[in-house]
Scaffold this active site. Sequence first.
Site, PDB file in Angstrom:
ATOM      1  N   SER A 156      47.645  42.460  32.736  1.00 37.21           N
ATOM      2  CA  SER A 156      47.831  43.752  32.057  1.00 37.21           C
ATOM      3  C   SER A 156      47.646  43.618  30.561  1.00 37.21           C
ATOM      4  O   SER A 156      46.996  44.459  29.930  1.00 37.21           O
ATOM      5  CB  SER A 156      49.214  44.328  32.369  1.00 37.21           C
ATOM      6  OG  SER A 156      49.292  44.745  33.708  1.00 37.21           O
TER       7      SER A 156
ATOM      8  N   HIS B 282      56.569  47.978  29.254  1.00 42.38           N
ATOM      9  CA  HIS B 282      55.123  48.228  29.177  1.00 42.38           C
ATOM     10  C   HIS B 282      54.819  49.294  28.120  1.00 42.38           C
ATOM     11  O   HIS B 282      53.884  49.136  27.329  1.00 42.38           O
ATOM     12  CB  HIS B 282      54.588  48.676  30.539  1.00 42.38           C
ATOM     13  CG  HIS B 282      54.129  47.563  31.414  1.00 42.38           C
ATOM     14  ND1 HIS B 282      52.860  47.487  31.907  1.00 42.38           N
ATOM     15  CD2 HIS B 282      54.777  46.471  31.894  1.00 42.38           C
ATOM     16  CE1 HIS B 282      52.734  46.408  32.656  1.00 42.38           C
ATOM     17  NE2 HIS B 282      53.893  45.775  32.669  1.00 42.38           N
TER      18      HIS B 282
ATOM     19  N   ALA C 105      50.871  37.888  40.014  1.00 42.37           N
ATOM     20  CA  ALA C 105      51.986  38.526  39.323  1.00 42.37           C
ATOM     21  C   ALA C 105      52.307  37.755  38.059  1.00 42.37           C
ATOM     22  O   ALA C 105      52.297  36.522  38.052  1.00 42.37           O
ATOM     23  CB  ALA C 105      53.203  38.578  40.243  1.00 42.37           C
TER      24      ALA C 105
ATOM     25  N   GLY D  93      44.504  39.319  39.095  1.00 39.57           N
ATOM     26  CA  GLY D  93      45.312  38.129  38.865  1.00 39.57           C
ATOM     27  C   GLY D  93      46.605  38.183  39.639  1.00 39.57           C
ATOM     28  O   GLY D  93      46.937  39.191  40.259  1.00 39.57           O
TER      29      GLY D  93
ATOM     30  N   ALA E 254      56.615  50.133  25.496  1.00 42.04           N
ATOM     31  CA  ALA E 254      56.887  49.579  24.157  1.00 42.04           C
ATOM     32  C   ALA E 254      55.759  48.655  23.725  1.00 42.04           C
ATOM     33  O   ALA E 254      55.334  48.681  22.566  1.00 42.04           O
ATOM     34  CB  ALA E 254      58.223  48.841  24.157  1.00 42.04           C
TER      35      ALA E 254
END
EC number: 2.7.1.156
Length: 173
Positions: free
Chosen positions: A17, A51, A12, A10, A53
């Site tokens: 993610s 990321h 940005a 994908g 956390a």
Amino acid sequence: MSSGLIFILGGAASGKSEFAEALALESGLSAHYLATGEALDEEMRHKVKAHRARRGAEWITHEAPLDPAPVLAALDHDCVCLFDCATFWLSNQLMRDGDLAAAEARLLDALTDCPARVIVVSNEVGQGIVPADALSRRFREAQGRLNIALAARAGLVVQVVAGLPNVLKGALP
């Protein structure tokens, strides 16, 4: 093709993610995160912190910005590994100006041979304008070729756009 390899692609900030993290956790397997980004400036330090956390304590994190092969080889079949991301890995390779073909072959072999289920996240960078400088054009071309190679080896390929998954190959579990 490795049916245990899942490729998430994908733009940005597309939600790729987050989608990959959810897919990994839904597997019920021991979750490993293979980080390729390097926190070399304040923006990246903030991104890494955010990321971590978001993922929480149930993830086992491995940092391998250049050579993820040893980490992938050490994983077991009862694991899922989120490789986030191929784009940072490629950028790291290009900035060090090593043998990109050899590094890519080693990465693809390690991903294919890994006994764990592996989810690879990557950026689609070829839908914008042609970059003005040679390094950026080289990166765009190399990223496109790497994405094609990853998609060819994956049993499941999903493009994430605006947080929405579009299955391009295979079927979601």
